[in-house]
Write a protein that holds these residues in place. Structure first.
Motif, PDB file in Angstrom:
ATOM      1  N   VAL A 180      -7.060   5.885   3.227  1.00 49.38           N
ATOM      2  CA  VAL A 180      -7.382   4.219   3.621  1.00 49.38           C
ATOM      3  C   VAL A 180      -6.069   3.718   2.588  1.00 49.38           C
ATOM      4  CG1 VAL A 180      -8.512   2.201   3.336  1.00 49.38           C
ATOM      5  CG2 VAL A 180      -9.568   4.324   4.195  1.00 49.38           C
ATOM      6  N   VAL A 181      -5.939   3.984   1.752  1.00 51.49           N
ATOM      7  CA  VAL A 181      -4.962   3.430   0.639  1.00 51.49           C
ATOM      8  C   VAL A 181      -3.543   3.652   1.184  1.00 51.49           C
ATOM      9  CG1 VAL A 181      -3.917   3.449  -1.821  1.00 51.49           C
ATOM     10  CG2 VAL A 181      -6.372   3.467  -1.255  1.00 51.49           C
ATOM     11  N   ALA A 182      -3.492   5.154   1.475  1.00 52.13           N
ATOM     12  CA  ALA A 182      -1.920   5.157   1.918  1.00 52.13           C
ATOM     13  C   ALA A 182      -1.395   4.652   3.359  1.00 52.13           C
ATOM     14  CB  ALA A 182      -1.803   6.865   2.227  1.00 52.13           C
ATOM     15  N   ILE A 183      -2.495   4.642   4.372  1.00 48.26           N
ATOM     16  CA  ILE A 183      -2.226   3.637   5.463  1.00 48.26           C
ATOM     17  C   ILE A 183      -2.072   2.268   5.386  1.00 48.26           C
ATOM     18  CG2 ILE A 183      -3.171   3.009   7.792  1.00 48.26           C
ATOM     19  CD1 ILE A 183      -4.619   5.865   7.922  1.00 48.26           C
ATOM     20  N   ALA A 184      -2.751   1.630   4.351  1.00 50.39           N
ATOM     21  CA  ALA A 184      -2.667   0.261   3.973  1.00 50.39           C
ATOM     22  C   ALA A 184      -1.320   0.097   3.403  1.00 50.39           C
ATOM     23  CB  ALA A 184      -3.721  -0.257   3.008  1.00 50.39           C
ATOM     24  N   ALA A 185      -0.831   0.903   2.595  1.00 48.83           N
ATOM     25  CA  ALA A 185       0.572   0.800   1.950  1.00 48.83           C
ATOM     26  C   ALA A 185       1.557   0.969   2.839  1.00 48.83           C
ATOM     27  CB  ALA A 185       0.552   2.025   0.874  1.00 48.83           C
ATOM     28  N   GLN A 186       1.467   1.976   4.043  1.00 51.25           N
ATOM     29  CA  GLN A 186       2.544   1.878   5.001  1.00 51.25           C
ATOM     30  C   GLN A 186       2.455   0.930   5.647  1.00 51.25           C
ATOM     31  OE1 GLN A 186       1.581   5.073   7.647  1.00 51.25           O
ATOM     32  NE2 GLN A 186       2.917   4.702   9.136  1.00 51.25           N
ATOM     33  N   PHE A 187       1.309   0.209   6.244  1.00 52.36           N
ATOM     34  CA  PHE A 187       1.370  -1.191   7.115  1.00 52.36           C
ATOM     35  C   PHE A 187       2.034  -2.229   6.162  1.00 52.36           C
ATOM     36  CE2 PHE A 187      -1.636   0.837   9.950  1.00 52.36           C
ATOM     37  CZ  PHE A 187      -1.104   0.570  11.075  1.00 52.36           C
ATOM     38  N   ALA A 188       1.643  -2.436   4.898  1.00 51.07           N
ATOM     39  CA  ALA A 188       2.297  -3.354   4.062  1.00 51.07           C
ATOM     40  C   ALA A 188       3.810  -3.488   4.015  1.00 51.07           C
ATOM     41  CB  ALA A 188       1.681  -3.315   2.510  1.00 51.07           C
ATOM     42  N   VAL A 189       4.394  -2.214   3.819  1.00 53.23           N
ATOM     43  CA  VAL A 189       5.766  -1.790   3.572  1.00 53.23           C
ATOM     44  C   VAL A 189       6.420  -2.107   4.887  1.00 53.23           C
ATOM     45  CG1 VAL A 189       7.557  -0.174   3.232  1.00 53.23           C
ATOM     46  CG2 VAL A 189       5.541  -0.160   1.754  1.00 53.23           C
ATOM     47  N   PRO A 247      12.731  -6.366   6.539  1.00 57.53           N
ATOM     48  CA  PRO A 247      13.474  -7.541   7.111  1.00 57.53           C
ATOM     49  C   PRO A 247      13.965  -7.128   8.719  1.00 57.53           C
ATOM     50  CG  PRO A 247      15.039  -6.058   5.798  1.00 57.53           C
ATOM     51  CD  PRO A 247      13.666  -5.686   5.440  1.00 57.53           C
ATOM     52  N   GLY A 248      14.153  -5.921   8.981  1.00 60.68           N
ATOM     53  CA  GLY A 248      14.474  -5.305  10.267  1.00 60.68           C
ATOM     54  C   GLY A 248      14.263  -4.011  10.287  1.00 60.68           C
ATOM     55  N   ASP A 249      13.569  -3.483  11.656  1.00 64.07           N
ATOM     56  CA  ASP A 249      13.425  -2.168  11.719  1.00 64.07           C
ATOM     57  C   ASP A 249      13.941  -1.457  12.984  1.00 64.07           C
ATOM     58  OD1 ASP A 249      12.265   0.495  11.910  1.00 64.07           O
ATOM     59  OD2 ASP A 249      10.286  -0.250  11.575  1.00 64.07           O
ATOM     60  N   THR A 250      14.955  -0.672  13.219  1.00 62.92           N
ATOM     61  CA  THR A 250      15.857  -0.240  14.127  1.00 62.92           C
ATOM     62  C   THR A 250      14.522   0.746  15.076  1.00 62.92           C
ATOM     63  OG1 THR A 250      16.570   1.429  12.932  1.00 62.92           O
ATOM     64  CG2 THR A 250      17.876  -0.503  13.302  1.00 62.92           C
ATOM     65  N   ASN A 251      13.579   1.178  14.528  1.00 64.26           N
ATOM     66  CA  ASN A 251      12.751   1.963  15.127  1.00 64.26           C
ATOM     67  C   ASN A 251      11.568   1.168  15.674  1.00 64.26           C
ATOM     68  OD1 ASN A 251      14.032   4.190  14.245  1.00 64.26           O
ATOM     69  ND2 ASN A 251      12.761   4.077  12.231  1.00 64.26           N
ATOM     70  N   GLY A 252      11.664  -0.160  15.930  1.00 60.78           N
ATOM     71  CA  GLY A 252      10.807  -0.794  16.691  1.00 60.78           C
ATOM     72  C   GLY A 252       9.539  -1.304  16.045  1.00 60.78           C
ATOM     73  N   VAL A 253       9.366  -0.960  14.659  1.00 58.65           N
ATOM     74  CA  VAL A 253       8.258  -1.752  14.108  1.00 58.65           C
ATOM     75  C   VAL A 253       8.461  -3.047  13.488  1.00 58.65           C
ATOM     76  CG1 VAL A 253       6.657  -1.256  12.209  1.00 58.65           C
ATOM     77  CG2 VAL A 253       7.628   0.668  13.619  1.00 58.65           C
ATOM     78  N   SER A 254       7.803  -4.137  13.557  1.00 61.49           N
ATOM     79  CA  SER A 254       7.850  -5.433  12.923  1.00 61.49           C
ATOM     80  C   SER A 254       6.865  -5.805  12.257  1.00 61.49           C
ATOM     81  CB  SER A 254       8.458  -6.430  14.229  1.00 61.49           C
ATOM     82  OG  SER A 254       7.204  -6.601  14.858  1.00 61.49           O
ATOM     83  N   GLY A 255       6.958  -6.921  11.488  1.00 56.82           N
ATOM     84  CA  GLY A 255       5.724  -7.324  10.816  1.00 56.82           C
ATOM     85  C   GLY A 255       4.796  -8.532  11.620  1.00 56.82           C
ATOM     86  N   HIS A 256       5.374  -8.557  12.907  1.00 54.79           N
ATOM     87  CA  HIS A 256       4.608  -9.518  13.565  1.00 54.79           C
ATOM     88  C   HIS A 256       3.655  -8.721  14.627  1.00 54.79           C
ATOM     89  CE1 HIS A 256       7.287 -12.274  11.991  1.00 54.79           C
ATOM     90  NE2 HIS A 256       8.553 -11.725  12.526  1.00 54.79           N
ATOM     91  N   ALA A 257       2.310  -9.264  14.717  1.00 55.31           N
ATOM     92  CA  ALA A 257       1.469  -8.630  15.743  1.00 55.31           C
ATOM     93  C   ALA A 257       1.791  -9.157  17.083  1.00 55.31           C
ATOM     94  CB  ALA A 257       0.024  -9.154  15.421  1.00 55.31           C
ATOM     95  N   ASP A 258       1.459  -8.162  18.068  1.00 57.49           N
ATOM     96  CA  ASP A 258       1.560  -8.471  19.523  1.00 57.49           C
ATOM     97  C   ASP A 258       0.346  -9.486  19.870  1.00 57.49           C
ATOM     98  OD1 ASP A 258       3.783  -6.667  19.719  1.00 57.49           O
ATOM     99  OD2 ASP A 258       2.358  -4.822  20.125  1.00 57.49           O
ATOM    100  N   PRO A 259       0.489 -10.187  21.021  1.00 54.03           N
ATOM    101  CA  PRO A 259      -0.272 -10.963  21.406  1.00 54.03           C
ATOM    102  C   PRO A 259      -1.847 -10.192  21.680  1.00 54.03           C
ATOM    103  CG  PRO A 259       1.675 -11.325  22.617  1.00 54.03           C
ATOM    104  CD  PRO A 259       1.810  -9.950  21.752  1.00 54.03           C
TER     105      PRO A 259
END
Length: 203
Positions: free
Chosen positions: A138-147, A152-164
């Motif tokens: 749980v700690v590891a997954i939470a840290a992954q999402f936080a990072v 600032p930008g992710d060429t792999n398609g992951v962003s800090g913004h949630a989908d609708p």
């Protein structure tokens, strides 16, 4: 039949009744059982799940079936596959989860051993160790999402913004909560459980 608790896990099938033919029969049963469940038992489940999505049934069914193999996305130079709809994810999870009853049946009826030996030689689940690992995960997954959210930008398609948020989101959440743990169990029982013991006992 019993087994010495000091026996290493990969040699778990080396009981007094061990024969290579039993192990080969178990491996074959695992493969055939998986194919049978995948093609016959779970296709109706996929059809019902797609029907709930609405729209063009034939097209959605075809899309879901093909996306089980995975839509492709390049991450760190590697091609990653993932299901593109809740129905496809459910079908994929349940096909792998089917390894749970299949391996249990093989263990009980072919090898005549306690099903709990699939979990550990002890036998059974090591409860304290399980909860320690659960907390760490749980700690590891939470840290992954936080990072990921702070990048600032992710060429792999992951962003800090949630989908609708939509009904598709709800469906994905439900499928993940109720079937992904079973999918993970299926992998452990089938691959790191039975097949590890089967090949270990053969060699």
């Amino acid at each position: 039949m019993s087994i010495d608790a000091s026996t290493s896990y990969p040699l778990g099938l080396r009981t007094t009744g061990y024969t290579w033919a039993k192990v080969m029969g178990g491996i074959l049963t695992l493969l055939l059982g998986y194919i049978l469940v995948d093609a016959v038992v779970l296709l109706p489940v996929l059809a019902v799940a797609v029907a709930f999505q609405g729209g063009d049934f034939a097209q959605h069914f075809s899309d879901a079936l093909h996306s089980v193999g995975g839509d492709t996305h390049t991450v760190a130079g590697k091609v990653v596959h993932y299901a593109t709809s809740p129905a496809a994810l459910l079908y994929l999870n349940l096909t792998i989860a089917a390894l749970i009853p299949i391996t249990m049946g093989i263990y009980r009826w072919i090898h005549r051993l306690q099903i709990s030996r699939l979990m550990s030689i002890k036998p059974g689940i090591r409860v304290k160790f399980f909860f320690v690992c659960l907390g760490i995960s749980v700690v590891a997954i939470a840290a992954q999402f936080a990072v990921a959210a702070m990048l600032p930008g992710d060429t792999n398609g992951v962003s800090g913004h949630a989908d609708p948020f939509s009904w598709t989101t709800v469906a994905f959440i439900a499928v993940i909560l109720f079937s992904t743990p079973l999918q993970a169990m299926g992998e452990e029982y089938g691959f790191r459980g039975y097949l590890m013991q089967a090949f270990g006992s053969l060699t």
